[in-house]
Design a protein around this motif. Structure first.
Motif, short mmCIF file in Angstrom:
data_model
loop_
_atom_site.label_atom_id
_atom_site.label_comp_id
_atom_site.label_asym_id
_atom_site.label_seq_id
_atom_site.Cartn_x
_atom_site.Cartn_y
_atom_site.Cartn_z
N PRO A 9 0.07 -1.53 -0.02
CA PRO A 9 0.31 0.25 0.16
C PRO A 9 0.51 0.97 0.29
O PRO A 9 0.31 2.05 -0.42
CB PRO A 9 -0.86 -0.10 1.31
N ILE A 10 2.19 1.27 0.14
CA ILE A 10 2.89 2.46 0.19
C ILE A 10 3.78 2.23 -1.08
O ILE A 10 4.96 0.48 -0.30
CB ILE A 10 3.67 2.53 2.07
N GLN A 11 4.17 3.06 -1.91
CA GLN A 11 5.48 2.88 -2.60
C GLN A 11 5.89 3.30 -2.93
O GLN A 11 5.83 4.45 -3.20
CB GLN A 11 4.00 2.19 -4.17
N TYR A 12 7.57 2.95 -3.34
CA TYR A 12 8.40 3.55 -3.40
C TYR A 12 8.97 3.96 -4.91
O TYR A 12 9.35 2.24 -5.98
CB TYR A 12 9.89 4.09 -2.55
N SER A 13 9.28 4.96 -5.59
CA SER A 13 9.65 4.56 -7.66
C SER A 13 10.51 5.56 -7.83
O SER A 13 11.06 5.99 -7.26
CB SER A 13 8.27 5.51 -8.18
N PRO A 27 -7.22 1.96 -10.02
CA PRO A 27 -8.24 1.51 -9.38
C PRO A 27 -8.79 1.70 -8.14
O PRO A 27 -9.73 1.13 -7.10
CB PRO A 27 -7.36 0.18 -9.79
N GLU A 28 -7.88 2.38 -7.03
CA GLU A 28 -8.02 3.09 -5.89
C GLU A 28 -7.46 4.24 -5.95
O GLU A 28 -6.56 4.95 -6.61
CB GLU A 28 -6.92 1.73 -4.80
N HIS A 29 -7.90 5.04 -4.40
CA HIS A 29 -7.05 6.30 -4.49
C HIS A 29 -6.31 6.02 -4.28
O HIS A 29 -5.32 5.19 -3.61
CB HIS A 29 -8.32 7.39 -2.87
N VAL A 30 -4.95 7.15 -4.47
CA VAL A 30 -3.90 7.81 -4.33
C VAL A 30 -3.11 9.03 -3.99
O VAL A 30 -3.69 9.60 -4.25
CB VAL A 30 -2.65 6.51 -5.16
N VAL A 79 6.60 8.76 -3.57
CA VAL A 79 6.34 8.17 -2.58
C VAL A 79 4.86 7.97 -2.99
O VAL A 79 4.31 8.97 -3.03
CB VAL A 79 7.17 8.52 -1.55
N SER A 80 4.87 6.79 -2.79
CA SER A 80 2.66 7.41 -3.37
C SER A 80 2.42 5.86 -1.71
O SER A 80 2.62 5.00 -1.51
CB SER A 80 1.79 6.18 -4.60
N ILE A 81 0.69 6.79 -1.67
CA ILE A 81 0.10 5.71 -0.45
C ILE A 81 -1.01 5.12 -1.36
O ILE A 81 -2.00 5.92 -1.37
CB ILE A 81 -0.19 6.59 0.87
N TYR A 82 -1.69 3.80 -1.10
CA TYR A 82 -2.72 3.54 -2.24
C TYR A 82 -3.62 2.83 -0.90
O TYR A 82 -3.09 2.67 0.29
CB TYR A 82 -2.59 2.11 -2.94
N PHE A 83 -4.86 3.56 -1.61
CA PHE A 83 -6.15 3.04 0.28
C PHE A 83 -7.18 2.39 -0.47
O PHE A 83 -7.99 3.04 -1.62
CB PHE A 83 -6.93 4.75 0.31
N ASP A 84 -7.38 0.78 -0.53
CA ASP A 84 -8.55 0.13 -0.98
C ASP A 84 -9.28 0.29 -0.57
O ASP A 84 -9.75 1.10 1.12
CB ASP A 84 -7.86 -1.53 -1.40
N GLN A 85 -10.89 -0.94 -1.08
CA GLN A 85 -12.28 -0.33 0.06
C GLN A 85 -12.18 -0.77 1.17
O GLN A 85 -12.95 -0.06 2.25
CB GLN A 85 -12.44 -0.67 -1.39
N GLU A 86 -11.88 -1.66 1.30
CA GLU A 86 -11.51 -2.84 2.45
C GLU A 86 -11.19 -1.88 4.19
O GLU A 86 -11.42 -1.33 4.61
CB GLU A 86 -10.86 -3.95 2.29
#
Length: 268
Positions: A9-13, A27-30, A79-86
């Motif tokens: 859920p936390i990504q480094y590119s 697909p998910e809020h970021v 740096v990105s943070i993804y927030f899934d629905q659950e």
């Protein structure tokens, strides 16, 4: 974004050359934060570039093109943070947040540079090695909650986006496809975004366009490419990604089959 990018859920590119990898679907809020280089976002209507220290929010269930540019003699880092629905459903129960109204269909928004949230995103760089470990699950959960609380403090109105758990409703298929044909996504994605099952999407599509979705997409993308090359004098290498092709060789083969000549032989 690729499946590989969606594992945590936390990504480094990190990219050392210009990159437009991945499916052009969010697909998910970021929340994204640019560390070095620049990031260009294009939702088909507007384009915006984010540089070092700048931060943005992307809304789920939308089409969006990402182009990552490294800085001179440096790399692109973010740096990105993804927030899934659950996760968001559990958050809404824990903290009592609910969506109260429908928000305008904005794909991405700029967030305040130099804010507490931006400084928080910068601080996540120190956790990169830790988040690669299996034992970091609890820490990841805490850091994501912290990010949402900071985001809502800066933009309280985003609760109506974050905690809206509805799927896309049925929309005007013809208008949607004519606007979004150049996005590199598969047919199930297009069907979902228009509020249809895949079978209903195909049936409705053929009634409207008198063609199958796959053939229509190929022809429409080639038509747009021909226009850009002939009228705008763009090179094939600069066009094929813009109109939805995955690689230059496939584009060149399809273009020659359609127009009887390679893209480089089109006269202006």
């Amino acid at each position: 974004m690729t499946a590989e990018e969606q594992k945590l859920p936390i990504q480094y590119s990190c990219y050392f050359s210009r990159s437009r990898v991945g499916e052009q679907f969010v697909p998910e809020h970021v929340i994204g934060y640019v560390v070095s280089g620049s990031l260009e976002l294009n939702d088909g209507v507007r384009t915006q570039t984010f540089g070092p220290g700048e931060i943005y929010f992307c809304r789920r269930n939308n089409l969006n093109k990402y182009t990552k540019y490294p800085a001179e003699n440096m790399e692109f880092r973010s740096v990105s943070i993804y927030f899934d629905q659950e996760m968001l459903r559990n958050f809404s129960i824990e903290f009592g947040y609910q969506s109260e109204k429908h928000m305008p269909p904005v794909v991405f928004i700029s967030l305040k540079t130099g804010s507490v949230l931006a400084k928080y995103m910068e601080s996540l760089r120190a956790y990169e090695a830790i988040f690669q470990q299996q034992t970091s699950k609890d820490l990841l959960a805490v850091k994501r909650k912290e990010a949402i609380l900071l985001l809502l403090q800066e933009k309280p109105e985003l609760k109506d986006i974050l905690f809206d758990f509805s799927d896309p409703g049925k929309i005007d298929l013809e208008a949607f496809m004519n606007k979004n044909f150049h996005f590199n996504v598969d047919l199930p994605r297009f069907a979902y975004l228009t509020g249809r099952s895949l079978s209903t999407f195909k049936r409705d599509f053929e009634k409207i366009f008198l063609n199958t979705p796959s053939r229509w997409l190929l022809q429409r993308r080639l038509k747009e490419a021909h226009y850009l090359i002939k009228e705008k004098r763009k090179a094939a290498s600069d066009v094929y990604l813009d109109v939805g092709f995955e690689d230059l060789s496939h584009f060149s083969f399809a273009f020659k089959k359609q127009y009887g000549m390679s893209p480089s032989h089109v006269t202006t």
